[in-house]
Design an enzyme around this catalytic site. Structure first.
Site, PDB file in Angstrom:
ATOM      1  N   GLN A  78      82.769  38.673  38.323  1.00 31.38           N
ATOM      2  CA  GLN A  78      83.970  38.142  38.989  1.00 31.38           C
ATOM      3  C   GLN A  78      84.536  38.456  40.544  1.00 31.38           C
ATOM      4  O   GLN A  78      85.295  37.997  40.744  1.00 31.38           O
ATOM      5  CB  GLN A  78      85.010  38.189  38.027  1.00 31.38           C
ATOM      6  CG  GLN A  78      84.856  37.801  36.353  1.00 31.38           C
ATOM      7  CD  GLN A  78      84.681  36.354  36.405  1.00 31.38           C
ATOM      8  OE1 GLN A  78      85.277  35.605  37.139  1.00 31.38           O
ATOM      9  NE2 GLN A  78      84.113  35.879  35.151  1.00 31.38           N
ATOM     10  N   HIS A 107      76.841  31.382  40.511  1.00 29.62           N
ATOM     11  CA  HIS A 107      77.848  30.361  40.294  1.00 29.62           C
ATOM     12  C   HIS A 107      79.189  30.849  40.425  1.00 29.62           C
ATOM     13  O   HIS A 107      80.052  29.800  40.549  1.00 29.62           O
ATOM     14  CB  HIS A 107      77.323  29.599  39.055  1.00 29.62           C
ATOM     15  CG  HIS A 107      77.941  30.103  37.874  1.00 29.62           C
ATOM     16  ND1 HIS A 107      77.164  31.128  37.194  1.00 29.62           N
ATOM     17  CD2 HIS A 107      79.120  30.022  37.066  1.00 29.62           C
ATOM     18  CE1 HIS A 107      77.624  31.593  36.164  1.00 29.62           C
ATOM     19  NE2 HIS A 107      78.796  30.924  35.925  1.00 29.62           N
ATOM     20  N   THR A 129      58.256  33.095  38.802  1.00 33.80           N
ATOM     21  CA  THR A 129      57.937  32.612  39.920  1.00 33.80           C
ATOM     22  C   THR A 129      59.545  32.606  40.710  1.00 33.80           C
ATOM     23  O   THR A 129      60.760  32.316  39.943  1.00 33.80           O
ATOM     24  CB  THR A 129      57.600  31.320  39.823  1.00 33.80           C
ATOM     25  OG1 THR A 129      56.140  30.931  39.555  1.00 33.80           O
ATOM     26  CG2 THR A 129      57.576  30.548  41.432  1.00 33.80           C
ATOM     27  N   CYS A 160      82.165  31.383  28.584  1.00 36.44           N
ATOM     28  CA  CYS A 160      80.956  31.286  27.934  1.00 36.44           C
ATOM     29  C   CYS A 160      80.806  30.991  26.423  1.00 36.44           C
ATOM     30  O   CYS A 160      80.206  30.465  25.720  1.00 36.44           O
ATOM     31  CB  CYS A 160      80.254  32.522  28.286  1.00 36.44           C
ATOM     32  SG  CYS A 160      79.782  32.766  30.068  1.00 36.44           S
TER      33      CYS A 160
END
Length: 340
Positions: free
Chosen positions: A152, A171, A204, A283
């Site tokens: 946050q 994000h 990767t 979430c």
């Protein structure tokens, strides 16, 4: 996602090559990848290592699962991802405002075992900020390690002198989902796993995600303190309660209770009015399970089930907050709890 982050992700996809490949395209991808690593380290004033991950949840899992310690302590209000990653950890209690008890932390660390302590920068449900500098002083005095969930936190060097590990999520800063980082002060405190990222994380490399994250950090974060103060005042005058009102809080996150109206009912009414809010952390909101954060702060389950989490985005305006206040007051009037 910010416009700059989207553009960087698109460019990263267009120029895609495996950064671990030795051919010319791979070397160019590696150069871009390492440039992004340096930019992200600079944004946080970090002088240690930056290990890229899929987000803060994976960063927490690595830090709590692979440190060279024999003991874990987590605060009672940590994110579910941290609590799951910590397993059978000891719990550091908090006060009624959700702030960790430093006296208890001192006593827990008095045993002398090599320990990692997990304390978040700010709570995702209530916005309550922890006194990280004070926590770090106690942890350092005991010879322990400090992990901070800073998902946050805006780009800042605030933790550079305090934390041993910092979990970050792209994000949350206007970057793409599926990208994040674990800042590590000293790699010797972490067991390697082999593979990429200096041998500490396999898979990767996510070049587009990392480029998008770095681009997002180049853009300043808006200051939402005025908007939250506006909402706080309206909720109080409408018969609601502001969670942890007396604590230092993240300016873009607030917890609000409307007594007598279940969170599920509030969510439905506000969604129909065009507002996207959540109950508990975003979430876990879909489960509508009782909040362990509010329980740790001494809230009853019944009262906790009347609390909503409200957060402001980069583009949130005063007019939008005013419209939300009108919708909130309509719910308050429906329960005859409206005050002013």
């Amino acid at each position: 996602m910010t416009a700059a982050a989207r553009a960087a992700v698109v460019q990263g996809m267009a120029d895609w090559a495996n950064p671990s490949s030795p051919h010319a395209e791979g070397r160019r991808a590696r150069a871009a990848f390492e440039d992004a690593r340096a930019r992200i380290a600079s944004a946080y004033g970090w002088r240690g290592e930056v290990l890229f991950t899929s987000g803060a949840s994976e960063s927490l899992l690595i830090a709590l699962g692979r440190t060279v310690t024999s003991r874990r302590i987590v605060s009672a209000v940590e994110h579910d991802a941290c609590i799951r990653a910590a397993g059978a950890a000891e719990v550091l209690p908090v006060d009624a405002d959700g702030v960790v008890d430093l006296g208890v932390l001192e006593r827990l660390l008095a045993h002398g075992d090599r320990t990692i302590v997990a304390v978040q920068w700010a709570n995702s449900e209530t916005g309550v900020r922890q006194p990280i500098a004070e926590v770090a002083a106690v942890v350092r005095e005991a010879g322990a390690l400090l992990l901070v969930d800073a998902a946050q936190m805006p780009a800042s060097d605030e933790l550079a002198d305090h934390a041993d590990f910092v979990a970050l999520s792209a994000h949350k800063r206007g970057g793409p989902p599926g990208a994040g980082a674990l800042l590590v002060r000293d790699l010797a405190t972490l067991h390697p796993s082999g593979g990429q990222e200096r041998g500490y994380r396999g898979g990767t490399e996510n070049l587009p995600g990392v480029l998008g994250y770095a681009a997002a950090l180049d853009e300043p974060e808006p200051d939402h303190a005025g908007l939250r103060a506006m909402l706080d005042d309206a909720v109080r005058r409408s018969g609601g309660e502001v969670v942890a009102e007396g604590a230092s809080r993240h300016p873009a996150i607030g917890g609000y209770r409307l007594p007598g109206v279940a969170s599920a009912t509030q969510l439905i009414r506000l969604d129909l009015a065009g507002f996207a809010v959540s109950a508990g952390s975003a979430c876990a909101s879909g489960s509508l399970k009782p909040s362990h954060v509010l329980a740790a702060m001494g809230w009853s389950e019944a009262a906790g089930r009347e609390v909503l989490r409200v957060s402001f985005g980069r583009t949130t305006t005063e007019e939008e907050v005013a419209a939300f206040v009108a919708a909130w007051r309509a719910m308050a009037r429906a329960t005859r709890r409206f005050v002013a």
